[in-house]
Design an enzyme around this catalytic site. Structure first.
Site, PDB file in Angstrom:
ATOM      1  N   HIS A  33       2.589 -64.934 -32.109  1.00 45.02           N
ATOM      2  CA  HIS A  33       4.015 -65.260 -32.229  1.00 45.02           C
ATOM      3  C   HIS A  33       4.567 -64.557 -33.465  1.00 45.02           C
ATOM      4  CE1 HIS A  33       3.717 -68.644 -29.309  1.00 45.02           C
ATOM      5  NE2 HIS A  33       2.500 -68.773 -29.820  1.00 45.02           N
ATOM      6  N   VAL A  34       5.583 -63.735 -33.281  1.00 40.99           N
ATOM      7  CA  VAL A  34       6.195 -63.066 -34.436  1.00 40.99           C
ATOM      8  C   VAL A  34       7.654 -63.482 -34.635  1.00 40.99           C
ATOM      9  CG1 VAL A  34       4.612 -61.112 -34.489  1.00 40.99           C
ATOM     10  CG2 VAL A  34       6.667 -60.982 -33.060  1.00 40.99           C
ATOM     11  N   LYS A  61       3.365 -65.295 -18.995  1.00 41.69           N
ATOM     12  CA  LYS A  61       2.909 -66.468 -19.748  1.00 41.69           C
ATOM     13  C   LYS A  61       3.486 -67.717 -19.107  1.00 41.69           C
ATOM     14  CE  LYS A  61       1.016 -69.017 -22.888  1.00 41.69           C
ATOM     15  NZ  LYS A  61       1.168 -68.894 -24.334  1.00 41.69           N
ATOM     16  N   ASP A  83      -2.931 -67.005 -32.064  1.00 41.34           N
ATOM     17  CA  ASP A  83      -1.872 -68.012 -31.921  1.00 41.34           C
ATOM     18  C   ASP A  83      -1.221 -68.295 -33.275  1.00 41.34           C
ATOM     19  OD1 ASP A  83      -0.142 -69.744 -30.640  1.00 41.34           O
ATOM     20  OD2 ASP A  83      -1.545 -71.420 -30.584  1.00 41.34           O
ATOM     21  N   ALA A 142       4.713 -77.750 -33.906  1.00 39.33           N
ATOM     22  CA  ALA A 142       3.316 -77.315 -33.784  1.00 39.33           C
ATOM     23  C   ALA A 142       3.205 -75.827 -34.082  1.00 39.33           C
ATOM     24  CB  ALA A 142       2.803 -77.611 -32.378  1.00 39.33           C
ATOM     25  N   HIS A 168      -2.992 -63.029 -28.704  1.00 33.55           N
ATOM     26  CA  HIS A 168      -2.025 -64.139 -28.596  1.00 33.55           C
ATOM     27  C   HIS A 168      -1.301 -64.280 -29.931  1.00 33.55           C
ATOM     28  CE1 HIS A 168      -0.955 -68.340 -26.995  1.00 33.55           C
ATOM     29  NE2 HIS A 168      -0.340 -68.205 -28.160  1.00 33.55           N
TER      30      HIS A 168
END
Length: 339
Positions: A14-15, A94, A239, A255, A12
């Protein structure tokens, strides 16, 4: 003391996009063999062409790294579009409940609606894996728990659909995973090592604000126990979610915790502390390979040793700072070499 981790996988991640992607991607693409890439960009990855374009951007800025692409769940995912995605090697969907996290304004508003169930039926037919941001509207510490009835409905209605509860944060969800054969979960570093005290026990720390929230000591301890024994239905998913400090210090704090630069040393430190280093390989790679049926991944060996590592406070992108989790602290393990 030393350890070698083979083919680490982040289930999981995020880039981000553009310049920010170029600034943060290496922290994941260098030590990890593969990562499940999240689709909640400013322009969400709602179809195959957009997703492949983003995949190409990641590949262009990395080497010996496999981005495992996911589609942003939406009503436009017809059987034909899902088949097109599958033909291109995309195997993840997702699902974001509308408004529950960053860039979820285009998420699903009716989780049990006819169209949602139709997409899930087709996803099951084609062998997709469903990743769920499992929160529903309600009191902030109960949002994951309030999603249990939806998850149970999914699990029972689509028994051949593999369903992943992303970033498990509530100890009450553990029974759900153990009850249903097709329910699995990912765990983050921050949910197994931090509590609400880290966020707001002293001064408010915006760099510890994430969704789902880090919760109570009981939640943290129960989730950590799953990780330490490398529960076979659990895989590691960081994450890691970078934001500029200027936004993190604003009146409307986004967030997300940027943990990518410390993941392997921090996990070694945590597992060694609890005499469970022998289970870290399964948690960081082997379980994900089995759960997601991954093969032909780039080969990686991450060599770590028990030597002090002073965590940088931040990294830079376009002269803006991005705070790193535990910045300024000294970890007892250090990533020495990647082969």
């Amino acid at each position: 003391m030393e350890i070698t981790l083979f083919d680490p996988i982040d289930a999981h991640l995020h880039v981000r996009e553009n310049a920010l992607l170029k600034a943060v991607l290496e922290y994941s693409s260098e030590p990890f063999s593969a990562a499940v890439i999240m689709p909640n960009l400013s322009k969400p990855l709602i179809d195959t062409p957009i997703t492949l374009e983003y995949e190409e951007e990641i590949l262009k800025n990395s080497s010996n790294f496999k981005p495992l692409m996911s589609l942003y769940f939406n009503d436009g995912l017809t059987l034909e579009e899902l088949q097109r995605a599958k033909n291109k090697g995309i195997k993840f969907l997702k699902l974001y409940p509308k408004g529950m996290t960053t860039n979820a304004q285009n998420g699903t508003s009716d989780l049990l609606g006819e169209k949602t169930l139709e997409v899930l039926e087709n996803a099951q037919k084609l062998g997709f894996i469903l990743c769920v941001h499992a929160e529903q509207a309600g009191f902030c510490l109960d949002k994951e728990f309030l999603c249990h009835s939806v998850l149970e409905t999914f699990a029972l209605s689509f028994p051949k659909l593999k369903i992943i509860i992303e970033h498990l944060s509530d100890w009450r969800s553990i029974a759900l995973i153990e009850k249903h054969d097709n329910l699995y979960a990912t765990l983050t570093l921050h949910h197994i090592s931090m509590t609400l005290d880290d966020l707001l026990g002293g001064s408010l720390d915006p760099h510890c604000f994430c969704k789902p929230l880090i919760k109570t000591k009981k939640d943290q301890e129960r989730l950590l126990s799953l990780a330490l024994k490398a529960h076979p239905k659990i895989s590691f998913g960081s994450d890691s979610a970078p934001h500029f400090i200027s936004k993190k210090h604003s009146a409307n704090i986004p967030a997300g915790i940027f943990s990518a630069p410390i993941l392997l040393p921090a996990l070694c430190e945590l597992f060694e502390k609890h005499n469970a280093l022998e289970n870290l390989q399964a948690f960081i790679s082997d379980n994900a390979k089995k759960i997601y049926a991954l093969d032909n991944l780039p080969s990686k060996k991450a060599h770590l040793s028990k030597k002090p590592f002073i965590v940088p406070t931040h990294t830079l992108c376009l002269n803006e700072k991005i705070a790193i989790l535990r910045g300024g602290e000294t970890l007892s393990w250090n990533l020495q070499e990647i082969a």
